[in-house]
Structures are given as C-alpha cells and as structure tokens.
Write a protein that holds these residues in place. Structure first.
Motif, PDB file in Angstrom:
ATOM      1  N   LEU A  26      28.887  49.588  34.249  1.00 47.16           N
ATOM      2  CA  LEU A  26      27.759  50.219  34.929  1.00 47.16           C
ATOM      3  C   LEU A  26      27.785  49.963  36.436  1.00 47.16           C
ATOM      4  N   THR A  27      28.112  48.746  36.840  1.00 47.28           N
ATOM      5  CA  THR A  27      28.068  48.433  38.273  1.00 47.28           C
ATOM      6  C   THR A  27      29.204  49.074  39.061  1.00 47.28           C
ATOM      7  N   LYS A  28      30.172  49.644  38.370  1.00 48.61           N
ATOM      8  CA  LYS A  28      31.206  50.419  39.054  1.00 48.61           C
ATOM      9  C   LYS A  28      30.658  51.746  39.572  1.00 48.61           C
ATOM     10  N   ILE A  29      29.520  52.147  39.033  1.00 48.68           N
ATOM     11  CA  ILE A  29      28.906  53.418  39.419  1.00 48.68           C
ATOM     12  C   ILE A  29      28.069  53.226  40.676  1.00 48.68           C
ATOM     13  N   ARG A  30      28.214  54.135  41.602  1.00 48.96           N
ATOM     14  CA  ARG A  30      27.492  54.047  42.880  1.00 48.96           C
ATOM     15  C   ARG A  30      25.988  53.993  42.645  1.00 48.96           C
ATOM     16  N   GLY A  31      25.350  53.001  43.263  1.00 49.63           N
ATOM     17  CA  GLY A  31      23.906  52.882  43.161  1.00 49.63           C
ATOM     18  C   GLY A  31      23.426  52.032  41.999  1.00 49.63           C
ATOM     19  N   ILE A  32      24.357  51.561  41.167  1.00 49.18           N
ATOM     20  CA  ILE A  32      23.983  50.730  40.023  1.00 49.18           C
ATOM     21  C   ILE A  32      24.430  49.292  40.294  1.00 49.18           C
ATOM     22  N   GLY A  33      23.461  48.450  40.633  1.00 46.87           N
ATOM     23  CA  GLY A  33      23.752  47.034  40.851  1.00 46.87           C
ATOM     24  C   GLY A  33      23.445  46.227  39.599  1.00 46.87           C
ATOM     25  N   PRO A  34      23.577  44.915  39.664  1.00 42.72           N
ATOM     26  CA  PRO A  34      23.327  44.066  38.483  1.00 42.72           C
ATOM     27  C   PRO A  34      21.924  44.231  37.900  1.00 42.72           C
ATOM     28  N   TRP A  35      20.909  44.377  38.764  1.00 48.93           N
ATOM     29  CA  TRP A  35      19.544  44.530  38.243  1.00 48.93           C
ATOM     30  C   TRP A  35      19.426  45.798  37.417  1.00 48.93           C
ATOM     31  N   THR A  36      19.863  46.928  37.961  1.00 49.31           N
ATOM     32  CA  THR A  36      19.752  48.193  37.242  1.00 49.31           C
ATOM     33  C   THR A  36      20.605  48.173  35.987  1.00 49.31           C
ATOM     34  N   ALA A  37      21.806  47.605  36.076  1.00 47.89           N
ATOM     35  CA  ALA A  37      22.689  47.538  34.914  1.00 47.89           C
ATOM     36  C   ALA A  37      22.022  46.765  33.778  1.00 47.89           C
ATOM     37  N   ASN A  38      21.466  45.602  34.089  1.00 45.59           N
ATOM     38  CA  ASN A  38      20.841  44.796  33.039  1.00 45.59           C
ATOM     39  C   ASN A  38      19.565  45.440  32.507  1.00 45.59           C
ATOM     40  N   TYR A  39      18.860  46.159  33.373  1.00 46.22           N
ATOM     41  CA  TYR A  39      17.677  46.891  32.906  1.00 46.22           C
ATOM     42  C   TYR A  39      18.087  47.930  31.869  1.00 46.22           C
ATOM     43  N   VAL A  40      19.160  48.669  32.139  1.00 41.01           N
ATOM     44  CA  VAL A  40      19.648  49.689  31.210  1.00 41.01           C
ATOM     45  C   VAL A  40      20.161  49.045  29.923  1.00 41.01           C
ATOM     46  N   LEU A  41      20.886  47.935  30.046  1.00 39.62           N
ATOM     47  CA  LEU A  41      21.420  47.259  28.864  1.00 39.62           C
ATOM     48  C   LEU A  41      20.304  46.669  28.011  1.00 39.62           C
ATOM     49  N   MET A  42      19.194  46.369  28.639  1.00 41.34           N
ATOM     50  CA  MET A  42      18.034  45.816  27.945  1.00 41.34           C
ATOM     51  C   MET A  42      17.215  46.906  27.244  1.00 41.34           C
ATOM     52  N   ARG A  43      16.907  47.974  27.960  1.00 40.06           N
ATOM     53  CA  ARG A  43      15.977  48.990  27.459  1.00 40.06           C
ATOM     54  C   ARG A  43      16.642  50.109  26.663  1.00 40.06           C
ATOM     55  N   CYS A  44      17.923  50.344  26.896  1.00 36.51           N
ATOM     56  CA  CYS A  44      18.611  51.456  26.243  1.00 36.51           C
ATOM     57  C   CYS A  44      19.700  50.996  25.279  1.00 36.51           C
ATOM     58  N   ILE A  45      20.580  50.108  25.740  1.00 37.29           N
ATOM     59  CA  ILE A  45      21.719  49.689  24.927  1.00 37.29           C
ATOM     60  C   ILE A  45      21.334  48.567  23.969  1.00 37.29           C
ATOM     61  N   ARG A  46      20.220  47.907  24.236  1.00 37.19           N
ATOM     62  CA  ARG A  46      19.642  46.902  23.342  1.00 37.19           C
ATOM     63  C   ARG A  46      20.482  45.641  23.219  1.00 37.19           C
ATOM     64  N   PHE A  47      21.099  45.234  24.313  1.00 34.66           N
ATOM     65  CA  PHE A  47      21.776  43.943  24.319  1.00 34.66           C
ATOM     66  C   PHE A  47      20.710  42.864  24.510  1.00 34.66           C
ATOM     67  N   PRO A  48      20.502  41.986  23.534  1.00 38.46           N
ATOM     68  CA  PRO A  48      19.432  40.988  23.657  1.00 38.46           C
ATOM     69  C   PRO A  48      19.669  39.972  24.762  1.00 38.46           C
ATOM     70  N   SER A  49      20.924  39.829  25.211  1.00 36.72           N
ATOM     71  CA  SER A  49      21.215  38.875  26.281  1.00 36.72           C
ATOM     72  C   SER A  49      21.187  39.518  27.667  1.00 36.72           C
ATOM     73  N   ALA A  50      20.812  40.799  27.757  1.00 34.94           N
ATOM     74  CA  ALA A  50      20.654  41.432  29.070  1.00 34.94           C
ATOM     75  C   ALA A  50      19.580  40.666  29.847  1.00 34.94           C
ATOM     76  N   PHE A  51      19.858  40.395  31.118  1.00 35.99           N
ATOM     77  CA  PHE A  51      18.964  39.504  31.866  1.00 35.99           C
ATOM     78  C   PHE A  51      18.904  39.939  33.331  1.00 35.99           C
ATOM     79  N   PRO A  52      17.901  40.727  33.702  1.00 37.73           N
ATOM     80  CA  PRO A  52      17.740  41.096  35.115  1.00 37.73           C
ATOM     81  C   PRO A  52      17.148  39.935  35.906  1.00 37.73           C
ATOM     82  N   ILE A  53      17.950  38.922  36.121  1.00 37.61           N
ATOM     83  CA  ILE A  53      17.469  37.648  36.665  1.00 37.61           C
ATOM     84  C   ILE A  53      16.949  37.780  38.088  1.00 37.61           C
ATOM     85  N   ASP A  54      17.379  38.817  38.809  1.00 36.73           N
ATOM     86  CA  ASP A  54      16.918  39.005  40.187  1.00 36.73           C
ATOM     87  C   ASP A  54      15.622  39.806  40.276  1.00 36.73           C
TER      88      ASP A  54
END
Length: 304
Positions: free
Chosen positions: A230-258
């Motif tokens: 996800l972070t390879k995509i322009r405009g997608i940083g760690p926060w957005t990536a983890n938000y997507v992995l949390m709300r859409c992909i359902r990875f329980p360890s997704a952590f938007p720590i910032d």
C-alpha cells in the motif's frame, strides 16, 4: 456464520460479544454521514451488487441475532445475490471475528480495561469496499473528522449513485471507474487539496487496472508485506495503509500508531497533561500484540 431466511427476512446469528446498539451508536457519531440512514434503532443502506442494488434495513432481532429486511422492491430474486448481501453485512459488522481473547487481555490492561466496559459488544465497523476504504483514508489525512465527512459527502453526491425510497436518497460510494477517468480539475470544486485529488485518481486507476485488489492484500497474510504494497502507492503513508488494513482487510494487528486520535484517547484515559510519544505508545501496547486494531478502535470511541 449461521443465517437463515424467514418470511422474506434474513436472520443472522451473532455471538455473545456483539451488541447491535453499541455498533449503531458508533454509526450515529456523525450527523453528516451520507452512505446510510438510521431510523428508530435500525440502519438502512443501499448495497451495490453487480446485478442490482438492494436496499436493506438492519435491526436487532434479539440478543444473539440481527434481522435484515429488503425495502421496496429491491429484494434480489437470486439466492446467490442474497448470500452476497449477507456476507457484506457480516463483513461490515465484523461478525466473524471472535473477540473473547481481546476482552481477556483488555480487562487487565491499564489503558483498555475501561474501554471494554463502556463499549462492550462493539465491533470494528468495516469498510468492505477497498476503494472506499482507501479514499476515506485519503480524505481524512491531516484534517478533522467533521471536515472529512463534508468532503466525503461532496465526493459521493457528485460522483456516486443513489436510489430513492420513501422520499430519501440512499447513496453509494463512487466506483474506481467513476473517478479514474477524471482530472484534478474535475475534483477541485469539492474543496479538497490538489494533492488529495491526485491521490484519489491514482488509487482509482490502480484498482481499476487490477494492479491492486482486496484479494491481493488478504492473500499476503502478512501485515508488513501488505503495508509495503500500500505505501508504494502515491499518497498512501503508514497511517493510511494501517487504517485500510484495519477497516477493510481486517488484519487484527493493523496499528495506525501515528494517529492523533489514538494519542488523544490515551491522553484522556491516563489523565496526562500531554499526549504520549510514539515510544511511550509502543511500551503501553506491548500486551496488545495481535489485537492492535481492536485496541485502537475501542480507544477512539472515547473521542468519537
């Protein structure tokens, strides 16, 4: 997940760690939501399918089940499509996740124990569509939640589709194909930054061309690999990536720590005069391993 049809209603069984009212209260947090309506402890939503657009009303049947009714003449004649609607709702309410272990760790955790008391039965309300999840993440970057909802409404009502029932419009989020063909000039009237316009178009193109799919992310089975994709995509940083992995992909360890909201929630819980540093959050969250997404979501509820 067990479910059955009964007199043209669908009943979906839930677990003892689920509260429809808690989740409805979460869905009610913004008066500017444009993708569903809440009426008398029931939520109505148009669910886009390939063949049709069912409009469903979801309510509590009893302590261990929810009821789904199709409104108007939108009940799909195909059982397969009705099954797809059920799967969408199960994913939206995260009904497949067993959260007993999260409650066990949280009840003895200084940061989480009050959250699981106050919000018992809450699930991570999901965003099943990948483009919607990524777009919502982009829209919410570096602005407050109120303005993010305003931007979403403008985007949805300008480029999305809707159906009408009893005088109300039920909107659906734009498809990647609705946005990928646009230019920045088509979007700037929504009053978002030029960068966000570019990011939305780029993401829409990636998904439309099949370069990124929900299945690709799920099949990694690895939070770090998926985050890197996800972070390879322009405009997608760690926060957005983890938000997507949390709300859409359902990875329980997704952590938007910032996340600023997470920092403020921890400040609220601890009664501290200042927000915690990233290092402090990492130490506080050591016992959350495997449940970082749920920990974050529950802490967010103290604020919104």
């Amino acid at each position: 997940m067990l479910w059955q049809e009964n007199d043209e209603q669908i009943i979906i069984n839930t677990s003892s760690e689920f509260s429809f009212i808690q989740n409805l209260q979460y869905l009610s947090r913004s008066t500017n939501e444009c993708l569903f309506h809440i009426h008398e402890n029931k939520v109505r939503k148009a669910i886009p399918m390939d063949e049709c657009t069912p409009l469903v009303e979801i309510s509590e049947q009893d302590e261990y089940s929810i009821r789904v009714q199709f409104l108007g003449n939108t009940r799909p004649t195909s059982k397969q499509v009705r099954e797809e609607v059920v799967q969408y709702i199960i994913e939206w309410f995260d009904l497949k996740t067993e959260i007993k272990d999260f409650y066990e760790l949280a009840k003895n955790d200084a940061i989480l124990h009050q959250a699981v008391v106050d919000f018992n039965g809450l699930r991570i309300m999901g965003i099943p569509d990948l483009f919607e999840a990524m777009a919502w993440g982009i829209l919410g970057q570096q602005i407050n939640l109120t303005f993010a909802y305003t931007l979403k409404r403008r985007l949805v009502e300008t480029f999305g589709r809707s159906i009408e029932f009893e005088g109300e419009q039920y909107w659906m989020f734009p498809r990647p194909s609705d946005i990928s063909k646009l230019s920045v000039e088509n979007l700037v009237g929504l009053k978002m930054t030029v960068k966000k316009c570019e990011y939305l178009i780029d993401v829409a193109n990636q998904i439309e061309m099949g370069l990124l799919t929900k299945e690709m992310l799920i099949e990694t089975s690895d939070i770090k690999i998926a985050e890197k994709m996800l972070t390879k995509i322009r405009g997608i940083g760690p926060w957005t990536a983890n938000y997507v992995l949390m709300r859409c992909i359902r990875f329980p360890s997704a952590f938007p720590i910032d996340d600023v909201g997470l920092h403020n929630a921890i400040k609220h819980v601890t009664g501290s005069a200042q927000k915690p540093s990233k290092d402090e959050i990492q130490k506080l969250s050591l016992s959350w391993t495997g449940w970082e997404a749920y920990a974050t979501f529950y802490l967010w509820r103290f604020l919104y």
